[in-house]
Design a protein around this motif. Structure first.
Motif, mmCIF file in Angstrom:
data_model
loop_
_atom_site.group_PDB
_atom_site.id
_atom_site.type_symbol
_atom_site.label_atom_id
_atom_site.label_comp_id
_atom_site.label_asym_id
_atom_site.label_seq_id
_atom_site.Cartn_x
_atom_site.Cartn_y
_atom_site.Cartn_z
ATOM 1 N N ARG A 1 0.821 -1.207 0.000
ATOM 2 C CA ARG A 1 0.000 0.000 0.000
ATOM 3 C C ARG A 1 0.859 1.264 0.000
ATOM 4 N NH1 ARG A 1 -5.657 0.193 0.868
ATOM 5 N NH2 ARG A 1 -6.420 -1.576 -0.305
ATOM 6 N N TRP A 2 2.082 1.176 0.594
ATOM 7 C CA TRP A 2 2.948 2.349 0.631
ATOM 8 C C TRP A 2 3.409 2.766 -0.759
ATOM 9 C CZ3 TRP A 2 7.106 0.366 -1.655
ATOM 10 C CH2 TRP A 2 7.463 -0.965 -1.399
ATOM 11 N N ALA A 3 3.282 1.874 -1.753
ATOM 12 C CA ALA A 3 3.760 2.211 -3.095
ATOM 13 C C ALA A 3 3.049 3.427 -3.670
ATOM 14 C CB ALA A 3 3.587 1.011 -4.030
ATOM 15 N N HIS A 4 1.848 3.733 -3.189
ATOM 16 C CA HIS A 4 1.096 4.878 -3.702
ATOM 17 C C HIS A 4 1.747 6.203 -3.310
ATOM 18 C CE1 HIS A 4 -2.563 2.708 -5.060
ATOM 19 N NE2 HIS A 4 -2.072 1.819 -4.243
ATOM 20 N N ASP A 5 2.527 6.203 -2.236
ATOM 21 C CA ASP A 5 3.009 7.452 -1.667
ATOM 22 C C ASP A 5 4.510 7.642 -1.785
ATOM 23 O OD1 ASP A 5 0.369 8.000 -0.739
ATOM 24 O OD2 ASP A 5 0.720 6.566 0.874
ATOM 25 N N VAL A 6 5.215 6.759 -2.491
ATOM 26 C CA VAL A 6 6.665 6.867 -2.538
ATOM 27 C C VAL A 6 7.141 7.007 -3.983
ATOM 28 C CG1 VAL A 6 6.870 5.431 -0.471
ATOM 29 C CG2 VAL A 6 7.113 4.376 -2.723
ATOM 30 N N GLU A 7 8.381 7.455 -4.119
ATOM 31 C CA GLU A 7 9.021 7.519 -5.427
ATOM 32 C C GLU A 7 10.515 7.320 -5.232
ATOM 33 O OE1 GLU A 7 9.595 12.243 -6.226
ATOM 34 O OE2 GLU A 7 7.563 11.442 -6.463
ATOM 35 N N VAL A 8 11.221 7.107 -6.315
ATOM 36 C CA VAL A 8 12.659 6.849 -6.241
ATOM 37 C C VAL A 8 13.380 8.078 -5.683
ATOM 38 C CG1 VAL A 8 14.727 6.406 -7.602
ATOM 39 C CG2 VAL A 8 12.616 5.133 -8.079
ATOM 40 N N PHE A 9 14.271 7.838 -4.739
ATOM 41 C CA PHE A 9 15.030 8.910 -4.097
ATOM 42 C C PHE A 9 16.492 8.881 -4.546
ATOM 43 C CE2 PHE A 9 17.153 10.423 -0.004
ATOM 44 C CZ PHE A 9 17.059 11.758 -0.350
ATOM 45 N N THR A 10 17.163 7.751 -4.367
ATOM 46 C CA THR A 10 18.559 7.625 -4.789
ATOM 47 C C THR A 10 18.787 6.237 -5.391
ATOM 48 O OG1 THR A 10 19.294 6.772 -2.638
ATOM 49 C CG2 THR A 10 19.377 9.164 -2.958
ATOM 50 N N ALA A 11 19.846 6.121 -6.159
ATOM 51 C CA ALA A 11 20.277 4.826 -6.701
ATOM 52 C C ALA A 11 21.797 4.781 -6.665
ATOM 53 C CB ALA A 11 19.772 4.639 -8.130
ATOM 54 N N SER A 12 22.355 3.718 -6.117
ATOM 55 C CA SER A 12 23.807 3.594 -6.005
ATOM 56 C C SER A 12 24.245 2.221 -6.497
ATOM 57 C CB SER A 12 24.264 3.809 -4.554
ATOM 58 O OG SER A 12 23.616 2.891 -3.690
ATOM 59 N N GLU A 13 25.423 2.201 -7.101
ATOM 60 C CA GLU A 13 25.934 0.952 -7.668
ATOM 61 C C GLU A 13 26.388 0.013 -6.550
ATOM 62 O OE1 GLU A 13 28.477 -0.341 -11.620
ATOM 63 O OE2 GLU A 13 28.830 1.614 -10.687
ATOM 64 N N HIS A 14 26.187 -1.275 -6.782
ATOM 65 C CA HIS A 14 26.535 -2.295 -5.808
ATOM 66 C C HIS A 14 27.131 -3.483 -6.544
ATOM 67 C CE1 HIS A 14 25.909 -5.618 -2.907
ATOM 68 N NE2 HIS A 14 26.055 -4.688 -1.990
ATOM 69 N N GLU A 15 27.823 -4.333 -5.809
ATOM 70 C CA GLU A 15 28.385 -5.560 -6.388
ATOM 71 C C GLU A 15 27.355 -6.349 -7.187
ATOM 72 O OE1 GLU A 15 29.851 -9.913 -4.645
ATOM 73 O OE2 GLU A 15 29.554 -8.198 -3.287
ATOM 74 N N TRP B 1 22.182 -2.559 -8.620
ATOM 75 C CA TRP B 1 21.867 -1.201 -8.186
ATOM 76 C C TRP B 1 20.940 -1.237 -6.983
ATOM 77 C CZ3 TRP B 1 24.366 2.850 -10.348
ATOM 78 C CH2 TRP B 1 25.028 2.605 -11.549
ATOM 79 N N LEU B 2 21.344 -0.541 -5.923
ATOM 80 C CA LEU B 2 20.479 -0.357 -4.753
ATOM 81 C C LEU B 2 19.677 0.922 -4.966
ATOM 82 C CD1 LEU B 2 22.758 -1.322 -1.751
ATOM 83 C CD2 LEU B 2 20.617 -2.432 -2.395
ATOM 84 N N VAL B 3 18.358 0.784 -4.991
ATOM 85 C CA VAL B 3 17.472 1.920 -5.253
ATOM 86 C C VAL B 3 16.662 2.183 -3.988
ATOM 87 C CG1 VAL B 3 15.634 2.841 -6.695
ATOM 88 C CG2 VAL B 3 17.358 1.307 -7.690
ATOM 89 N N VAL B 4 16.796 3.375 -3.457
ATOM 90 C CA VAL B 4 16.098 3.767 -2.235
ATOM 91 C C VAL B 4 14.896 4.619 -2.605
ATOM 92 C CG1 VAL B 4 16.285 5.045 -0.065
ATOM 93 C CG2 VAL B 4 18.214 3.651 -0.877
ATOM 94 N N CYS B 5 13.751 4.308 -2.032
ATOM 95 C CA CYS B 5 12.535 5.104 -2.232
ATOM 96 C C CYS B 5 12.192 5.850 -0.953
ATOM 97 C CB CYS B 5 11.369 4.200 -2.653
ATOM 98 S SG CYS B 5 11.565 3.492 -4.303
ATOM 99 N N GLN B 6 11.556 6.987 -1.122
ATOM 100 C CA GLN B 6 11.105 7.774 0.014
ATOM 101 C C GLN B 6 9.758 8.391 -0.324
ATOM 102 O OE1 GLN B 6 11.181 8.728 2.976
ATOM 103 N NE2 GLN B 6 12.990 7.684 3.759
#
Length: 331
Positions: free
Chosen positions: A27-41, A44-49
């Motif tokens: 349900r939280w998907a309605h209220d969040v969007e992509v905040f940052t994306a960083s490269e990983h082994e 890509w780690l994508v953080v939403c807020q």
């Protein structure tokens, strides 16, 4: 390999799908969007807020407890890492449980060192102390493999490690390679079996390959319900339908192409009628008229679509994806 822009887009597509389908699990998907994306082994780690935090950077609007997404750099599969797992040694869990790589054997290096320094007997003694559960023949097989420069049998290696006493919350795989796998969307003439012949919202402007579909332009101008309040009730009814089919393809407002995408393509139902997911937008923003028989049907249901069971959904999907041998008269 998946680049940063592709990774962000895959997460955005998944969020769009969740917003359209209104799935309970996210349900939280309605209220969040992509905040940052960083490269990983692993990719890509994508953080939403929350949208409000992304807009203002005000800590009062920051969401706590939402773990990051991982877009696998090899195949584009999308995974959600629970925050409690992310704060632990999540890389090992991903490597073994998601990618299917064997778990590390912490005893093997000790036995190799014992073999090199003191020989086979000392290595056997070291192994029996480290893994007392191994039978003598199993210990011999383990040491023989290392002495030959090979890896021990995985089943034996697994028995040299104590079982987990506190299991991490599993990493959840949300989509397969390259994004959400679309459901099969049947062509319009396969969508017979429910009422009406075509889904509500099937207009020729949206489906140019079906020139016999009704015109969206001619449907503009209000829903003919008697009072303006019924339009919001009708929109709520359409939005609350049960999802039959969904795909990652985005839909756009053909009457205002400059607007952002409306969301993902989908097909909803109340068990009797069915409609495209973007129809609610045209009702709310362009006051599209709908058939009087559907309005009477929705009103009779007190503007709340009946619940459709999983079994009913399965039956309807079967009818939709297996078109009848002969189409209805006049087609």
């Amino acid at each position: 390999m998946i680049n940063k822009d592709q990774a962000v887009r895959l997460v955005e597509l998944w969020l769009e799908r969740e917003r359209v389908l209104e799935l309970q699990a996210f349900r939280w998907a309605h209220d969040v969007e992509v905040f940052t994306a960083s490269e990983h082994e692993f990719g890509w780690l994508v953080v939403c807020q929350s949208r409000e935090y992304v807009r203002t950077r005000d800590p009062r609007h920051a969401l706590a407890g939402l773990g990051p997404f991982l877009v696998d750099g090899l195949d584009g599969s999308l995974h959600h890492i629970p925050v409690s797992t992310y704060l632990d040694d999540w890389e090992h869990l991903y490597r073994h449980d998601v990618r299917g790589l064997p778990r590390p054997d912490p005893v093997a290096e000790r036995i190799r060192e014992a073999l090199a320094a003191s020989g086979r007997v000392a290595a056997m003694r070291e192994l029996r102390q480290a893994a007392p559960g191994l039978l003598l023949a199993e210990a011999r097989a383990y040491v023989d493999a290392l002495q030959a420069g090979a890896a021990p049998d995985p089943e034996l290696a697994a028995r040299t490690t104590a079982p987990d006493t506190c299991r991490q919350v599993p990493i959840e795989t949300l989509t397969g390679p390259n994004g959400p796998a679309p459901h099969p969307i049947p062509p319009p003439r396969a969508l017979y079996g429910l009422h009406p012949e075509r889904p509500l919202g099937h207009y020729r402007e949206l489906f140019p390959d079906d020139p016999h579909a009704p015109s969206l332009q001619r449907a503009l101008g209000g829903i003919r319900c008697g009072t303006p309040s019924h339009e919001s009730e009708l929109a709520a009814y359409l939005r609350a339908g049960t999802c039959l089919l969904a795909a990652t393809a985005l839909t756009h407002d053909v009457l205002d192409p400059d607007k952002p995408p409306l969301g993902s393509f989908g097909l909803l139902t109340d068990g009797t009628w069915f409609w495209y997911a973007d129809l609610v937008h045209y009702v709310e923003h362009h006051h599209v008229q709908l058939p009087p028989s559907f309005l009477a049907h929705a009103r009779a249901n007190d503007w709340t679509p009946p619940e459709v069971s999983d079994q009913e959904v399965s039956t309807l999907l079967h009818r939709l994806t297996d078109p009848p041998a002969e189409p209805p008269p006049g087609c």
